[in-house]
Write a protein that holds these residues in place. Structure first.
Motif, PDB file in Angstrom:
ATOM      1  N   ASN A   5       0.647  -1.232   0.012  1.00 39.73           N
ATOM      2  CA  ASN A   5       0.106   0.081  -0.128  1.00 39.73           C
ATOM      3  C   ASN A   5       0.808   1.147  -0.104  1.00 39.73           C
ATOM      4  OD1 ASN A   5      -2.437  -1.502  -0.156  1.00 39.73           O
ATOM      5  ND2 ASN A   5      -2.444  -1.381   2.196  1.00 39.73           N
ATOM      6  N   ALA A   6       1.816   1.330   0.747  1.00 38.92           N
ATOM      7  CA  ALA A   6       2.707   2.562   0.925  1.00 38.92           C
ATOM      8  C   ALA A   6       3.544   3.099  -0.400  1.00 38.92           C
ATOM      9  CB  ALA A   6       3.629   2.462   2.112  1.00 38.92           C
ATOM     10  N   ASN A   7       3.511   2.043  -1.253  1.00 42.78           N
ATOM     11  CA  ASN A   7       4.433   2.206  -2.592  1.00 42.78           C
ATOM     12  C   ASN A   7       3.391   2.249  -3.685  1.00 42.78           C
ATOM     13  OD1 ASN A   7       6.583   2.687  -1.053  1.00 42.78           O
ATOM     14  ND2 ASN A   7       7.620   0.414  -1.325  1.00 42.78           N
ATOM     15  N   ILE A   8       2.156   2.123  -3.709  1.00 42.28           N
ATOM     16  CA  ILE A   8       1.424   2.127  -4.912  1.00 42.28           C
ATOM     17  C   ILE A   8       0.984   3.172  -5.107  1.00 42.28           C
ATOM     18  CG2 ILE A   8      -0.959   1.168  -5.627  1.00 42.28           C
ATOM     19  CD1 ILE A   8       0.909  -0.961  -6.162  1.00 42.28           C
ATOM     20  N   ILE A   9       0.907   3.870  -6.552  1.00 45.17           N
ATOM     21  CA  ILE A   9      -0.023   4.876  -6.908  1.00 45.17           C
ATOM     22  C   ILE A   9      -1.028   4.433  -7.841  1.00 45.17           C
ATOM     23  CG2 ILE A   9       0.197   6.867  -8.519  1.00 45.17           C
ATOM     24  CD1 ILE A   9       2.998   7.089  -7.912  1.00 45.17           C
ATOM     25  N   ASN A  10      -2.330   4.707  -7.506  1.00 42.67           N
ATOM     26  CA  ASN A  10      -3.389   4.185  -8.559  1.00 42.67           C
ATOM     27  C   ASN A  10      -3.209   5.184  -9.691  1.00 42.67           C
ATOM     28  OD1 ASN A  10      -6.124   3.063  -8.986  1.00 42.67           O
ATOM     29  ND2 ASN A  10      -6.612   5.222  -8.967  1.00 42.67           N
ATOM     30  N   GLY A  11      -2.933   4.172 -10.905  1.00 40.35           N
ATOM     31  CA  GLY A  11      -2.905   4.769 -12.125  1.00 40.35           C
ATOM     32  C   GLY A  11      -4.248   4.921 -13.136  1.00 40.35           C
ATOM     33  N   TYR A  12      -4.446   4.065 -13.785  1.00 42.70           N
ATOM     34  CA  TYR A  12      -5.623   4.019 -14.595  1.00 42.70           C
ATOM     35  C   TYR A  12      -6.191   2.625 -14.967  1.00 42.70           C
ATOM     36  CZ  TYR A  12      -8.961   7.135 -17.366  1.00 42.70           C
ATOM     37  OH  TYR A  12     -10.275   7.459 -17.798  1.00 42.70           O
ATOM     38  N   ASP A  13      -7.493   2.373 -15.341  1.00 35.06           N
ATOM     39  CA  ASP A  13      -7.868   1.265 -16.089  1.00 35.06           C
ATOM     40  C   ASP A  13      -8.279   1.759 -17.371  1.00 35.06           C
ATOM     41  OD1 ASP A  13      -9.321  -0.959 -16.800  1.00 35.06           O
ATOM     42  OD2 ASP A  13     -11.061  -0.922 -15.295  1.00 35.06           O
ATOM     43  N   PHE A  14      -7.329   0.982 -18.334  1.00 34.64           N
ATOM     44  CA  PHE A  14      -7.440   1.210 -19.675  1.00 34.64           C
ATOM     45  C   PHE A  14      -8.301   0.111 -20.631  1.00 34.64           C
ATOM     46  CE2 PHE A  14      -4.257   4.061 -18.978  1.00 34.64           C
ATOM     47  CZ  PHE A  14      -4.105   5.134 -19.993  1.00 34.64           C
ATOM     48  N   GLY A  59     -17.628  -4.317 -14.413  1.00 30.93           N
ATOM     49  CA  GLY A  59     -18.907  -3.590 -14.784  1.00 30.93           C
ATOM     50  C   GLY A  59     -18.723  -2.347 -15.638  1.00 30.93           C
ATOM     51  N   ASN A  60     -17.497  -2.064 -15.856  1.00 29.94           N
ATOM     52  CA  ASN A  60     -17.559  -0.669 -16.829  1.00 29.94           C
ATOM     53  C   ASN A  60     -16.550  -0.673 -17.649  1.00 29.94           C
ATOM     54  OD1 ASN A  60     -15.308   0.287 -15.133  1.00 29.94           O
ATOM     55  ND2 ASN A  60     -16.630   1.082 -13.592  1.00 29.94           N
ATOM     56  N   GLY A  61     -16.222   0.142 -18.596  1.00 28.78           N
ATOM     57  CA  GLY A  61     -15.097   0.411 -19.396  1.00 28.78           C
ATOM     58  C   GLY A  61     -14.029   1.289 -18.752  1.00 28.78           C
ATOM     59  N   ARG A  62     -13.169   1.931 -19.384  1.00 29.39           N
ATOM     60  CA  ARG A  62     -11.984   2.735 -18.992  1.00 29.39           C
ATOM     61  C   ARG A  62     -12.542   3.648 -17.903  1.00 29.39           C
ATOM     62  NH1 ARG A  62      -8.266   4.565 -24.073  1.00 29.39           N
ATOM     63  NH2 ARG A  62      -7.434   2.433 -24.596  1.00 29.39           N
ATOM     64  N   ASP A  63     -11.875   3.668 -16.614  1.00 33.99           N
ATOM     65  CA  ASP A  63     -12.109   4.512 -15.597  1.00 33.99           C
ATOM     66  C   ASP A  63     -10.733   5.018 -14.704  1.00 33.99           C
ATOM     67  OD1 ASP A  63     -11.804   2.465 -13.238  1.00 33.99           O
ATOM     68  OD2 ASP A  63     -13.299   1.558 -14.413  1.00 33.99           O
ATOM     69  N   SER A  64     -10.953   5.529 -13.623  1.00 38.02           N
ATOM     70  CA  SER A  64      -9.736   6.048 -13.210  1.00 38.02           C
ATOM     71  C   SER A  64      -9.362   5.069 -12.138  1.00 38.02           C
ATOM     72  CB  SER A  64     -10.044   7.538 -12.330  1.00 38.02           C
ATOM     73  OG  SER A  64     -11.117   7.303 -11.583  1.00 38.02           O
ATOM     74  N   SER A  65      -9.874   4.032 -11.793  1.00 39.67           N
ATOM     75  CA  SER A  65      -9.523   2.990 -10.910  1.00 39.67           C
ATOM     76  C   SER A  65      -8.777   1.664 -11.460  1.00 39.67           C
ATOM     77  CB  SER A  65     -10.653   2.592 -10.157  1.00 39.67           C
ATOM     78  OG  SER A  65     -10.085   1.480  -9.224  1.00 39.67           O
ATOM     79  N   ALA A  66      -7.362   1.619 -10.995  1.00 44.17           N
ATOM     80  CA  ALA A  66      -6.774   0.532 -11.614  1.00 44.17           C
ATOM     81  C   ALA A  66      -6.828  -0.684 -10.383  1.00 44.17           C
ATOM     82  CB  ALA A  66      -5.334   0.902 -11.636  1.00 44.17           C
ATOM     83  N   LEU A  67      -7.828  -0.777  -9.771  1.00 38.76           N
ATOM     84  CA  LEU A  67      -8.179  -1.809  -8.852  1.00 38.76           C
ATOM     85  C   LEU A  67      -8.428  -2.918  -9.394  1.00 38.76           C
ATOM     86  CD1 LEU A  67      -9.937  -0.091  -5.719  1.00 38.76           C
ATOM     87  CD2 LEU A  67      -7.611  -1.579  -5.765  1.00 38.76           C
ATOM     88  N   CYS A  80      -9.626 -12.757 -19.787  1.00 39.22           N
ATOM     89  CA  CYS A  80      -9.363 -13.147 -21.186  1.00 39.22           C
ATOM     90  C   CYS A  80      -8.399 -12.309 -21.524  1.00 39.22           C
ATOM     91  CB  CYS A  80     -10.665 -13.195 -22.203  1.00 39.22           C
ATOM     92  SG  CYS A  80     -11.877 -13.976 -21.504  1.00 39.22           S
ATOM     93  N   GLY A  81      -7.416 -11.494 -20.929  1.00 40.22           N
ATOM     94  CA  GLY A  81      -6.460 -10.961 -21.103  1.00 40.22           C
ATOM     95  C   GLY A  81      -6.608  -9.425 -21.333  1.00 40.22           C
ATOM     96  N   GLY A  82      -5.923  -8.960 -22.535  1.00 41.45           N
ATOM     97  CA  GLY A  82      -6.044  -7.629 -22.841  1.00 41.45           C
ATOM     98  C   GLY A  82      -5.826  -7.324 -24.367  1.00 41.45           C
ATOM     99  N   THR A  83      -6.385  -6.221 -25.035  1.00 42.75           N
ATOM    100  CA  THR A  83      -6.032  -5.856 -26.222  1.00 42.75           C
ATOM    101  C   THR A  83      -4.920  -5.273 -26.748  1.00 42.75           C
ATOM    102  OG1 THR A  83      -7.455  -3.940 -26.217  1.00 42.75           O
ATOM    103  CG2 THR A  83      -8.672  -6.238 -26.549  1.00 42.75           C
ATOM    104  N   LEU A  84      -4.320  -5.183 -27.888  1.00 42.87           N
ATOM    105  CA  LEU A  84      -3.223  -4.583 -28.315  1.00 42.87           C
ATOM    106  C   LEU A  84      -3.388  -2.844 -28.214  1.00 42.87           C
ATOM    107  CD1 LEU A  84      -0.494  -4.216 -29.863  1.00 42.87           C
ATOM    108  CD2 LEU A  84      -1.638  -4.852 -31.804  1.00 42.87           C
ATOM    109  N   ALA A  85      -4.905  -2.743 -28.688  1.00 39.28           N
ATOM    110  CA  ALA A  85      -5.077  -1.191 -28.595  1.00 39.28           C
ATOM    111  C   ALA A  85      -4.980  -0.635 -27.253  1.00 39.28           C
ATOM    112  CB  ALA A  85      -6.597  -0.984 -29.214  1.00 39.28           C
ATOM    113  N   ASP A  86      -5.635  -1.241 -26.200  1.00 38.69           N
ATOM    114  CA  ASP A  86      -5.487  -0.832 -24.843  1.00 38.69           C
ATOM    115  C   ASP A  86      -4.115  -0.719 -24.169  1.00 38.69           C
ATOM    116  OD1 ASP A  86      -8.406  -0.471 -24.983  1.00 38.69           O
ATOM    117  OD2 ASP A  86      -8.808  -2.368 -23.897  1.00 38.69           O
ATOM    118  N   ILE A  87      -3.391  -1.798 -24.572  1.00 38.13           N
ATOM    119  CA  ILE A  87      -1.992  -1.742 -24.198  1.00 38.13           C
ATOM    120  C   ILE A  87      -1.024  -0.655 -24.683  1.00 38.13           C
ATOM    121  CG2 ILE A  87      -0.071  -3.053 -23.956  1.00 38.13           C
ATOM    122  CD1 ILE A  87      -2.003  -5.469 -23.665  1.00 38.13           C
ATOM    123  N   ALA A  88      -1.411  -0.316 -25.879  1.00 41.05           N
ATOM    124  CA  ALA A  88      -0.642   0.523 -26.889  1.00 41.05           C
ATOM    125  C   ALA A  88      -1.014   1.944 -25.926  1.00 41.05           C
ATOM    126  CB  ALA A  88      -0.917   0.567 -28.103  1.00 41.05           C
TER     127      ALA A  88
END
Length: 452
Positions: free
Chosen positions: A158-167, A177-185, A244-252
């Motif tokens: 916890n002390a060393n994590i910065i919440n980034g983004y959900d792509f 339950g949603n698409g892109r958002d500000s929670s990387a949980l 099921c993994g992640g897409t090339l577009a989202d990772i790029a």
């Protein structure tokens, strides 16, 4: 020729494709005008499939690298996808077209956690991190972006994590339950049988990103849990892998954003720009200079971010895998894209590790203990688990780059960091077969000593 502008290496007999990444030439009518672009796509679909198998293509969004994500209204098999891409490429405005392939975490689950982290020690198969820490440079002030399944809150992280983004743009794959958002949980990446593709097995949640993050920067010296390679650094958690993994577009897009580039609709990373990106993920298909993955990596390196990727776990040549086969800037041998193979506690090649001329260096990757979560589907309690894979090797190297950058001098360029790491290594316990597996096993102590 149109054929030269089509990449089919990522197509699979098992996984259908419903998205494509199309890059149009700068200044062309298709680039400047969405209506012209759509007419060309409509014509390509009509020519490829006619009325009997009518297909609709729709522009989804513009990626951070400037390419367009195009979505089909139904999944296409390998033959159909190739036919369509070749038809799209007949438009002279098209510079390159490729499938929006899926990539996956590169791990092999092993035993539950006990108490051993040979990878950070100075035994024959360790990285000598314990000796490097004695220099006092332990990653302070540096950020490592972990592009993965996201993170779970954990007492040892916890002390060393910065919440980034959900792509993750798909609500089906995101599992939250949603698409892109500000929670990387990480809500869990479990799937049921047949959910990912016909015949796909059921799988439990991996909490892969939490494990990788712990190897980079678990809280250390707290008389509990595990240590992290750069335990005074921060991890920018960026979610790109879900069910099921992640897409090339989202990772790029995530690569672009983490390194300080702009992605439409996503707030700028700002002061949390990463000095290092770790990608413990991969998928089938060669990565060419024109591939969206390579373009995104080149952009990150151009913005001063070193990119570290796992070689993959198929005991095969990395030439057939993305992103491990990406050439990086100029296709140079040393350019700031570091591909990492896996070794065991005896300094021998891990049986699963990919190999080949594009592997730059190796690091411990067998039975690596790190932070995890006990939930089999949805989150449970904190725990610690041994995982094996090049996914575990890569964060050792990403953490090492953070240690190097925490020295008081100006940060090395990505290419300079790679050069120093590859020149300061420990020998293999035996010649890797098959190989090669890079210049050797990372030596954090000598690497840090050699860094100005």
């Amino acid at each position: 020729m149109a054929a030269d502008r089509v990449s089919i290496s990522g197509l699979s007999n098992n996984e259908p494709v419903d998205g494509f990444i199309v890059r149009y030439r700068d200044g062309s009518a298709s680039k400047l005008d969405l209506a012209t672009q759509q007419r060309s796509l409509d014509q390509a679909a009509s020519t490829a499939f006619g009325r009997a198998q009518a297909l609709t293509l729709k522009h989804q969004r513009t990626l951070g690298i400037g390419a367009e994500l195009v979505q089909a209204d139904r999944p296409l098999d390998r033959t159909e996808a190739e036919t369509l891409m070749r038809q799209i490429a007949t438009n002279p405005d098209v510079e390159f077209v490729e499938p929006n392939i899926r990539l996956y975490a590169t791990l092999t689950p092993n035993d539950t956690f006990y108490n051993l982290q040979y990878g950070f020690q100075n035994g024959v198969g360790g990285s000598n991190a314990n000796l490097a820490w004695d220099t006092g440079f332990r990653g302070a002030g540096k950020i490592v972006a972990v592009l993965d399944t996201g993170y779970r809150p954990h007492v040892d992280l916890n002390a060393n994590i910065i919440n980034g983004y959900d792509f993750i743009s798909s609500t089906f794959y995101s599992n939250d339950g949603n698409g892109r958002d500000s929670s990387a949980l990480d809500p869990g990446d479990w799937s049921t049988a047949g959910q990912c593709y016909a015949g796909s097995p059921a799988s439990n949640s991996s909490w892969h990103g939490t494990h990788v993050a712990g190897t980079v920067a678990a809280v250390t010296g707290n008389a509990a849990g595990v240590a992290g390679m750069a335990f005074n650094a921060k991890v920018l958690a960026v979610r790109v892998l879900g069910r099921c993994g992640g897409t090339l577009a989202d990772i790029a897009d995530a690569i672009t954003w983490s390194s300080g580039g702009a992605v439409a609709g996503v707030p700028a990373v700002g002061a949390n720009k990463a000095q290092v990106i770790n990608m413990s993920l991969g998928g089938g298909g060669a990565c060419t200079a024109a591939s969206a993955m390579n373009v995104a990596i080149n952009g990150a390196i151009g913005r001063g971010t070193t990119v570290v990727v796992a070689a993959g776990n198929s005991n095969a040549n990395v030439s057939g895998f993305t992103p491990a086969s990406c050439p990086g800037p100029g296709g140079l041998v040393t350019n700031g894209l570091i591909v990492v193979g896996a070794t065991d506690s005896a300094a021998r090649k891990a049986s699963f590790s990919n190999y080949g001329a594009r592997v730059d260096v190796s690091a411990p990757g067998v039975s690596i203990a790190s932070t995890l979560n006990a939930g089999t589907t949805v989150p449970g309690a904190d725990n610690y688990v041994y995982y094996s894979g090049t996914s575990m090797s890569s964060p050792h190297v990403a953490g090492l780059v953070a240690l190097m950058h925490s020295k008081p001098s100006v940060d090395r360029t990505p290419a300079q960091a790679e050069t120093i790491i590859k020149a300061n290594i420990k020998p293999f316990g035996a010649v890797p077969v098959p190989g090669p597996l890079g210049t050797g096993i990372i030596n954090a102590q000598t690497t840090l000593n050699a860094t100005p």
